[in-house]
Design a protein around this motif. Structure first.
Motif, PDB file in Angstrom:
ATOM      1  N   PRO A   3      -4.844  -3.839  34.013  1.00 28.39           N
ATOM      2  CA  PRO A   3      -4.292  -4.769  33.022  1.00 28.39           C
ATOM      3  C   PRO A   3      -4.862  -4.537  31.630  1.00 28.39           C
ATOM      4  CG  PRO A   3      -5.999  -5.862  34.302  1.00 28.39           C
ATOM      5  CD  PRO A   3      -5.845  -4.479  34.894  1.00 28.39           C
ATOM      6  N   LEU A   4      -4.463  -3.444  31.018  1.00 27.71           N
ATOM      7  CA  LEU A   4      -5.011  -3.087  29.718  1.00 27.71           C
ATOM      8  C   LEU A   4      -3.898  -2.492  28.853  1.00 27.71           C
ATOM      9  CD1 LEU A   4      -7.853  -3.019  28.321  1.00 27.71           C
ATOM     10  CD2 LEU A   4      -7.938  -0.599  28.948  1.00 27.71           C
ATOM     11  N   ALA A   5      -3.876  -2.877  27.586  1.00 28.04           N
ATOM     12  CA  ALA A   5      -2.930  -2.309  26.627  1.00 28.04           C
ATOM     13  C   ALA A   5      -3.651  -2.084  25.312  1.00 28.04           C
ATOM     14  CB  ALA A   5      -1.742  -3.247  26.420  1.00 28.04           C
ATOM     15  N   VAL A   6      -3.211  -1.078  24.576  1.00 34.60           N
ATOM     16  CA  VAL A   6      -3.718  -0.831  23.227  1.00 34.60           C
ATOM     17  C   VAL A   6      -2.541  -0.779  22.273  1.00 34.60           C
ATOM     18  CG1 VAL A   6      -5.784   0.405  23.970  1.00 34.60           C
ATOM     19  CG2 VAL A   6      -3.686   1.678  23.519  1.00 34.60           C
ATOM     20  N   GLN A   7      -2.783  -1.204  21.051  1.00 34.19           N
ATOM     21  CA  GLN A   7      -1.763  -1.127  20.017  1.00 34.19           C
ATOM     22  C   GLN A   7      -2.430  -0.683  18.723  1.00 34.19           C
ATOM     23  OE1 GLN A   7       0.557  -4.772  19.862  1.00 34.19           O
ATOM     24  NE2 GLN A   7       0.863  -4.784  22.083  1.00 34.19           N
ATOM     25  N   PHE A   8      -1.646  -0.009  17.868  1.00 39.91           N
ATOM     26  CA  PHE A   8      -2.180   0.539  16.634  1.00 39.91           C
ATOM     27  C   PHE A   8      -1.304   0.122  15.459  1.00 39.91           C
ATOM     28  CE2 PHE A   8      -3.753   3.232  19.976  1.00 39.91           C
ATOM     29  CZ  PHE A   8      -5.048   3.542  19.579  1.00 39.91           C
ATOM     30  N   SER A   9      -1.943  -0.272  14.388  1.00 42.60           N
ATOM     31  CA  SER A   9      -1.214  -0.579  13.163  1.00 42.60           C
ATOM     32  C   SER A   9      -1.031   0.693  12.355  1.00 42.60           C
ATOM     33  CB  SER A   9      -1.951  -1.638  12.347  1.00 42.60           C
ATOM     34  OG  SER A   9      -3.248  -1.192  12.007  1.00 42.60           O
ATOM     35  N   ASP A  10      -0.025   0.697  11.528  1.00 43.88           N
ATOM     36  CA  ASP A  10       0.294   1.863  10.711  1.00 43.88           C
ATOM     37  C   ASP A  10       0.633   1.413   9.296  1.00 43.88           C
ATOM     38  OD1 ASP A  10       0.967   4.304   9.766  1.00 43.88           O
ATOM     39  OD2 ASP A  10       2.581   4.711  11.161  1.00 43.88           O
ATOM     40  N   THR A  11       1.693   0.623   9.144  1.00 41.46           N
ATOM     41  CA  THR A  11       2.089   0.169   7.817  1.00 41.46           C
ATOM     42  C   THR A  11       1.153  -0.891   7.253  1.00 41.46           C
ATOM     43  OG1 THR A  11       3.634  -1.333   8.900  1.00 41.46           O
ATOM     44  CG2 THR A  11       4.524   0.718   8.047  1.00 41.46           C
ATOM     45  N   PHE A  12       0.488  -1.668   8.095  1.00 42.53           N
ATOM     46  CA  PHE A  12      -0.339  -2.769   7.608  1.00 42.53           C
ATOM     47  C   PHE A  12      -1.830  -2.519   7.791  1.00 42.53           C
ATOM     48  CE2 PHE A  12       3.766  -4.715   8.603  1.00 42.53           C
ATOM     49  CZ  PHE A  12       4.089  -5.157   7.337  1.00 42.53           C
ATOM     50  N   GLY A  13      -2.209  -1.300   7.980  1.00 44.10           N
ATOM     51  CA  GLY A  13      -3.608  -0.963   8.164  1.00 44.10           C
ATOM     52  C   GLY A  13      -3.692   0.191   9.139  1.00 44.10           C
ATOM     53  N   GLU A  14      -4.904   0.537   9.490  1.00 41.97           N
ATOM     54  CA  GLU A  14      -5.121   1.550  10.522  1.00 41.97           C
ATOM     55  C   GLU A  14      -6.141   0.983  11.494  1.00 41.97           C
ATOM     56  OE1 GLU A  14      -5.945   5.093   8.335  1.00 41.97           O
ATOM     57  OE2 GLU A  14      -3.826   5.442   7.911  1.00 41.97           O
ATOM     58  N   ASP A  15      -5.633   0.054  12.310  1.00 40.58           N
ATOM     59  CA  ASP A  15      -6.464  -0.682  13.253  1.00 40.58           C
ATOM     60  C   ASP A  15      -6.060  -0.374  14.681  1.00 40.58           C
ATOM     61  OD1 ASP A  15      -8.034  -2.557  11.441  1.00 40.58           O
ATOM     62  OD2 ASP A  15      -5.996  -3.018  10.822  1.00 40.58           O
ATOM     63  N   MET A  16      -6.999  -0.575  15.576  1.00 43.44           N
ATOM     64  CA  MET A  16      -6.760  -0.450  17.015  1.00 43.44           C
ATOM     65  C   MET A  16      -7.004  -1.813  17.646  1.00 43.44           C
ATOM     66  SD  MET A  16      -8.722   2.092  19.685  1.00 43.44           S
ATOM     67  CE  MET A  16      -8.402   2.074  21.449  1.00 43.44           C
ATOM     68  N   VAL A  17      -6.053  -2.260  18.440  1.00 42.17           N
ATOM     69  CA  VAL A  17      -6.125  -3.562  19.107  1.00 42.17           C
ATOM     70  C   VAL A  17      -6.133  -3.325  20.609  1.00 42.17           C
ATOM     71  CG1 VAL A  17      -4.987  -5.782  19.428  1.00 42.17           C
ATOM     72  CG2 VAL A  17      -4.902  -4.667  17.196  1.00 42.17           C
ATOM     73  N   VAL A  18      -7.103  -3.879  21.308  1.00 43.84           N
ATOM     74  CA  VAL A  18      -7.223  -3.716  22.764  1.00 43.84           C
ATOM     75  C   VAL A  18      -7.025  -5.081  23.422  1.00 43.84           C
ATOM     76  CG1 VAL A  18      -8.660  -2.897  24.663  1.00 43.84           C
ATOM     77  CG2 VAL A  18      -8.858  -1.840  22.395  1.00 43.84           C
ATOM     78  N   MET A  19      -6.137  -5.127  24.433  1.00 43.82           N
ATOM     79  CA  MET A  19      -5.770  -6.399  25.040  1.00 43.82           C
ATOM     80  C   MET A  19      -5.826  -6.328  26.563  1.00 43.82           C
ATOM     81  SD  MET A  19      -2.457  -7.220  22.615  1.00 43.82           S
ATOM     82  CE  MET A  19      -1.678  -5.703  23.140  1.00 43.82           C
TER      83      MET A  19
ATOM     84  N   THR B  55       0.816  -1.216   0.000  1.00 42.45           N
ATOM     85  CA  THR B  55       0.000   0.000   0.000  1.00 42.45           C
ATOM     86  C   THR B  55       0.852   1.269   0.000  1.00 42.45           C
ATOM     87  OG1 THR B  55      -0.082   0.031   2.416  1.00 42.45           O
ATOM     88  CG2 THR B  55      -1.859  -1.146   1.266  1.00 42.45           C
ATOM     89  N   ALA B  56       2.176   1.115   0.020  1.00 40.08           N
ATOM     90  CA  ALA B  56       3.102   2.243   0.160  1.00 40.08           C
ATOM     91  C   ALA B  56       2.906   2.963   1.487  1.00 40.08           C
ATOM     92  CB  ALA B  56       2.993   3.218  -1.008  1.00 40.08           C
ATOM     93  N   ALA B  57       2.297   2.306   2.455  1.00 38.19           N
ATOM     94  CA  ALA B  57       2.194   2.882   3.793  1.00 38.19           C
ATOM     95  C   ALA B  57       3.553   2.792   4.477  1.00 38.19           C
ATOM     96  CB  ALA B  57       1.147   2.141   4.617  1.00 38.19           C
ATOM     97  N   TYR B  58       3.837   3.781   5.307  1.00 43.43           N
ATOM     98  CA  TYR B  58       5.144   3.810   5.943  1.00 43.43           C
ATOM     99  C   TYR B  58       5.013   4.248   7.395  1.00 43.43           C
ATOM    100  CZ  TYR B  58       4.730   8.828   5.046  1.00 43.43           C
ATOM    101  OH  TYR B  58       4.288  10.127   4.999  1.00 43.43           O
ATOM    102  N   ALA B  59       6.011   3.867   8.171  1.00 44.27           N
ATOM    103  CA  ALA B  59       6.086   4.282   9.571  1.00 44.27           C
ATOM    104  C   ALA B  59       7.476   4.828   9.837  1.00 44.27           C
ATOM    105  CB  ALA B  59       5.791   3.103  10.501  1.00 44.27           C
ATOM    106  N   PHE B  60       7.540   5.897  10.591  1.00 48.70           N
ATOM    107  CA  PHE B  60       8.808   6.505  10.998  1.00 48.70           C
ATOM    108  C   PHE B  60       8.934   6.358  12.502  1.00 48.70           C
ATOM    109  CE2 PHE B  60      11.160  10.089  12.746  1.00 48.70           C
ATOM    110  CZ  PHE B  60      12.306  10.099  11.974  1.00 48.70           C
TER     111      PHE B  60
END
Length: 840
Positions: free
Chosen positions: A396-412, A218-223
């Motif tokens: 006991p909670l964490a969140v993570q976000f995708s950037d290069t492989f999508g724009e998703d939010m993951v809650v754990m 997708t030509a998405a990039y992360a810095f």
């Protein structure tokens, strides 16, 4: 001829590239070239990573094309694009995410993933920090050389403060009185008084270690910029240029330099601020433990394997977890003992859970590691590869976000063995349309469907007004889109999901059909009854009845298909004969094609061709199949005769053949020689390539089509690049459509689009070309109708065109900008009337 651009609002092997620029030839990063390594029999996603010690030369900023371009913005939603940093509020009630491309801070409820607020910023935030009372946020705006201070209660940016060059990291001291902005370009840190909102001190720091990751699909990039960290009022700064780690008192500027080793990169500090742990990148293999109060190195340990940078430490300062290649290790900080590899896959960041018992890995698996047992506990993600994350300080909670492989939010939930993935899905507000990658146009050219990879939806667009009439959610990592011959339905595949989406274009309604994962190529029968869908994990083709919305018959097994490289990470091709009787798959990893009789729904032959066949096309009369053999630099000519099909000729062409199109009379074949960056012209009477037509130097082709009359061949090409240095980065892109006359085999027109394209689609009537453009989140239209007054594109000018123009003019939409001035006024009305009176 008119060009318009429609902006639609809206995966892992490492390959280091030792350069200060990643050049995406419309999606494929250049390096010897990586597309040759960019193959996977299962269609797995890739990321290219490049590392630099900054500063160095900085590339040019993004510039728009110079010709008149009509932009159609659809929807008013403020987006959350390109997540760069995340932090929880101190009470854990919300998470604040910096979004680089949309220039916003998005505030989410972590339990529901609901968007609570979207706060516009004047700059592009690369890092965010939150005050201890949770009332303010501070961002480092890397490409703007500013810091923003945001009031989180009112949702307003209350100050924009000039800082140094290329600010990469924002930090706030434990008292909440001072913010520190680390500036990678000017190699200093700006200390901001949060009561006066002014820089009170600038202190020298050193080189910043940065990383750029690119997803060629997708030509998405992360810095990412590594380090520093704050321990009270002490800035712990890993100076990548001097082989030192510096302890800087931000209240006085006093500095203590410690010779910790070559390439210091990652820093973690214990919650009480007494101890810092510093990793050193790759072959250096050093891990330094620093006593902050005394300003001394208390221990230096040597890792048995290369370290990648990310590090976290437990509250007592007795153990640390470090990232290594595709794994992590636990380090005993008293003895220097390293555990064996803990299989976590690639890790981008590391954090410690609120209870101090676990290390949380940011990456595809979201692994949880126990400090007590120095062992893996559980994988909490496995939904999407994530780039940034945060842990709640309150539970006991964490969140993570995708950037290069999508724009998703993951809650754990991070509660040890009882932890789990709580929820995951797109992070941007609906409707969004991010990373437009594939496109199709109805046969009459009136509607266009653009599939948006990151927002996992399809946009249905009026081709001539730019109005988005529907956004339709599809399955994860969507692939190709095709439209039925009657123009009523679109079919969208899914590379990571298991659903095939059938969209009714009139109302945007959808039917999902369950098939299997890694679907991409779609073909539709001439009568519009069936969709044929290729999948590359199970290697086969499904047949779906579009009238019943159900699979019909078994999946037919093929040879080994997968991802094949080229621009924007293509999959092995599948094509249907014009008469609908024969379906062919390119079994790239088997060096063969599979020939399917669609009437009997059976495989009639598996035929060996050249090395690494990637795409195929048919002659207009369906009698011949032309197969591009990428690694053999040949095209196989196959007679289409069912079980008697055979290779009758092998044509030597240019380097890396890709798309092919034959003229309707069967006299010539045009070949996209992808690596050679030219179009080859083949005489099908002699089966020889007798001419090549060069494309723009330094660019890459992403589309090739021939008009229904056979008069013109259309080729799209471009370049997207990321240049990084000076502690930051810049982006640029180009794009054009070239018209080749089949009479003279010369380029007769070059039409700049200003954007790198991922796919070219041409309407069956030849009136309209549409180019999906991931770095524009939209589509460019090129109108080939020579009658300007034919406003509704019926093929002639009549009162319907007059009525359509007047309606657009009265609404003030950009489609009525008839004189391409950039706005709608009476000059446009006069120009249209003049053209209307002249007729076609």
């Amino acid at each position: 001829m008119m060009i318009r651009t429609n902006v639609v609002p809206g995966r892992i092997a490492r390959a280091g590239i030792s350069a200060s620029a990643l050049v995406l030839l419309c999606g494929a990063a250049t390096a010897t070239p990586p597309c040759l390594e960019n193959r996977s029999p299962d269609g797995d996603p890739y990321v290219y990573r490049s590392f630099e010690e900054m500063p160095c030369d900085t590339g040019s900023d993004w510039q728009q094309g110079r010709i008149a371009v009509d932009f159609y913005t659809a929807g008013d939603a403020v987006e959350a694009d390109s997540h760069s940093s995340a932090k929880f509020l101190p009470d854990g009630s919300a998470v604040v995410v910096a979004n680089r491309d949309s220039r916003t801070l998005a505030v989410f409820d972590p339990l529901t993933r609901n968007l609570v607020a979207s706060i516009p910023l004047s700059g592009r935030p690369e890092s965010v920090a939150i005050t201890p009372d949770g009332l303010r946020a501070v961002t480092a705006n890397l490409r703007d050389n500013t810091a923003s201070v945001v009031d989180l209660l009112s949702g307003a940016e209350i100050a924009v403060i000039p800082v140094g060059t290329s600010p990469t990291t924002a930090l706030i001291n434990s008292g909440g009185t001072l913010a520190v902005i680390s500036n990678g370009g000017s190699q200093d840190a700006s200390v901001i008084d949060l009561s006066t909102l002014a820089v009170v001190r600038t202190v020298a720091t050193g080189g910043v270690f940065t990383q750029v990751s690119v997803n060629p699909e997708t030509a998405a990039y992360a810095f990412k910029a590594y380090g520093p960290a704050l321990a009270g009022n002490t800035l712990v700064f890993p100076d990548a240029l001097s082989e030192q780690t510096k302890l800087i008192d931000i209240t006085t500027g006093a500095t203590t330099s410690l010779a910790t080793g070559v390439d210091p990169v990652g820093v973690a500090v214990t919650p009480d601020g007494t101890k810092a742990v510093v990793t050193h990148y790759f072959a250096s293999r050093k891990l330094a433990v620093i006593d902050i109060a005394s300003g001394t190195i208390s221990a230096t340990y040597t890792s048995p394997v290369d370290m990648w940078g990310p590090v976290t430490v437990n509250p007592s300062g007795t153990k640390a977890v470090v990232a290594v290649q595709n794994a992590c290790r636990v380090v005993n900080l008293a003895t220097g003992a390293f555990s064996s590899d803990i299989s976590t896959a690639s890790v981008n960041e590391l954090y410690t859970s609120a209870d101090g018992q676990y290390a949380v890995c940011v990456g595809f698996r979201g692994s949880l590691i126990s400090y007590a047992t120095s062992s893996w506990v559980k994988d909490l993600n496995n939904f999407v590869s994530t780039s940034v994350g945060a842990v709640s300080p309150a539970g006991p909670l964490a969140v993570q976000f995708s950037d290069t492989f999508g724009e998703d939010m993951v809650v754990m939930n991070t509660a040890g063995a009882g932890g789990s993935l709580l929820s995951a899905g797109p992070s941007g507000p609906v409707p969004e349309a991010d990373r437009a990658r594939t496109v199709a146009v109805t046969p009459d050219s009136l509607r266009t469907v653009v599939v948006n990879s990151h927002s996992q939806n399809a946009s249905v667009i009026d081709s001539y007004t730019g109005e988005v009439t529907a956004w339709v959610g599809v399955d994860r990592r969507p692939g190709e889109v095709e439209i039925t011959p009657d123009g009523t339905k679109a079919v969208v595949s899914s590379r990571d999901g298991t659903k095939l989406s059938i969209i009714t274009l009139a109302d945007g309604s959808k039917t999902d059909v369950t098939i299997s994962t890694r679907a991409d190529q779609v073909e539709i029968s001439p009568d519009g009854q069936f969709a044929y869908v290729a999948v590359v994990v199970s290697d086969g083709v499904w047949r779906v009845n579009l009238n019943t919305g159900a699979v019909q018959g078994p999946m037919l097994a093929t040879g080994n298909m997968g991802s094949t490289g080229y621009s924007f990470q293509q999959f092995s091709g599948m094509t249907l004969s014009p008469d609908g009787s024969t379906l062919v798959t390119c079994d790239s990893f088997s060096n063969a094609i599979t020939i399917i009789n669609t009437a009997t729904w059976s495989v009639v032959k598996t035929l060996a061709v050249g090395t690494f066949p990637t795409v195929a096309s048919f002659s207009a009369d369906s009698s011949k199949i032309y197969v591009s053999n990428r690694d053999a630099d040949t095209v196989s000519v196959v007679t289409n005769a069912g079980a008697a099909s055979a290779v009758t000729a092998t044509i030597v062409v240019g380097d890396g053949p890709y798309l092919t199109r034959a003229t309707p009379d069967g006299s010539k074949l045009y070949v996209c020689n992808w690596f050679a960056n030219n179009v080859g012209v083949v005489n099908l009477g002699t089966n020889t390539q007798f001419k090549t037509i060069a494309m723009a130097s330094g660019e890459s082709m992403d589309g090739l089509e021939i008009d229904p009359t056979g008069s013109n061949v259309y080729v799209t090409h471009g370049q997207a690049s990321i240049s990084f240095g000076g502690g930051g980065y810049s982006t640029s892109q180009t794009g054009s459509l070239r018209v080749i006359s089949t009479a003279t085999d010369t380029i007769t027109q070059t039409i700049p689009t200003g954007r790198c394209g991922a796919m070219l689609a041409l309407s069956a009537n030849g009136y309209l070309a549409a180019i999906a453009q991931p770095w524009g989140d939209g589509v460019s239209f090129v109108d080939f109708v020579d009658c300007p007054a034919d406003f509704d594109h019926s093929g002639f000018a009549d009162t319907d065109d007059y009525d359509a123009f007047v309606q657009a003019y009265e609404l003030g939409i950009i489609a009525a900008d008839f004189d391409d001035s950039g706005f709608v006024d009476t000059d446009d009305f006069d120009a249209f009337v003049h053209a209307y009176e002249a007729g076609c």
